[in-house]
Design an enzyme around this catalytic site. Sequence first.
Site, PDB file in Angstrom:
ATOM      1  N   GLU A  75    -104.098   3.131  48.717  1.00 33.93           N
ATOM      2  CA  GLU A  75    -105.335   3.728  49.237  1.00 33.93           C
ATOM      3  C   GLU A  75    -106.471   2.709  49.340  1.00 33.93           C
ATOM      4  O   GLU A  75    -107.627   3.077  49.542  1.00 33.93           O
ATOM      5  CB  GLU A  75    -105.782   4.884  48.333  1.00 33.93           C
ATOM      6  N   TYR A 121    -127.540  19.736  39.251  1.00 33.99           N
ATOM      7  CA  TYR A 121    -126.851  18.487  38.933  1.00 33.99           C
ATOM      8  C   TYR A 121    -125.940  18.003  40.050  1.00 33.99           C
ATOM      9  O   TYR A 121    -125.736  16.799  40.218  1.00 33.99           O
ATOM     10  CB  TYR A 121    -126.091  18.623  37.609  1.00 33.99           C
TER      11      TYR A 121
END
Length: 213
Positions: A75, A121
């Site tokens: 990847e 958050y």
Amino acid sequence: MKSDEEQLRHNIVRWSRSLFERGFTVGSSGNISVRLDDGFLSTPTNSCLGFLEPERLSRLDSQGQHIGGDAPTKELPLHMAFYEARPTARAVVHLHSSYATALSCLSDVDPDNAIAPITPYVVMRVGRVPVLKYTKPGSADIVPLIRQKASHSSAVLLGNHGPVVAGTSLEGAVFAAEELEETAKLILLTRTMPVRNLDAAAVADLETSFRLR
């Protein structure tokens, strides 16, 4: 005293084991990379994040060419695309965490932002999370898709695949990946309920006050 690179190697192993042991990724899935002053470190291909060895991490030069350690993750193209698009990025974390991956498989999520501002958050640590169309794992076809989105987003969902998160430090990228997974869980748990998202003014205030990415 450990050199900076030695310390980063140990930190990659430590955080990788923590993510694996808490079920954020399984088997040999998931990969992590860190930018050095003169290159990169990455987890090796087909390795398990729970059982890495510092000396076997892949060492890459500044162009992303393999120069030491085990062969790097397949990847690598998506990692390098993130670093190219985000010069401030010092680490990239790609997981197959259950809830974020589940979101990446749904056909009705907003492709421009799969993560609604359900908590402060997620706005502070993750921000907008576009969904990229499916590409074969390891394919360079993902590169232009990440280049298009990553300059404005520190995280993306790879279609039918999972989350990728960049951060200004390894710890920051890990924390953001954890926040993304937890928020994806909340979104799926409340999917059939009337949800009160943060309004545009609250989101703007958080973005102004907390520039963590």
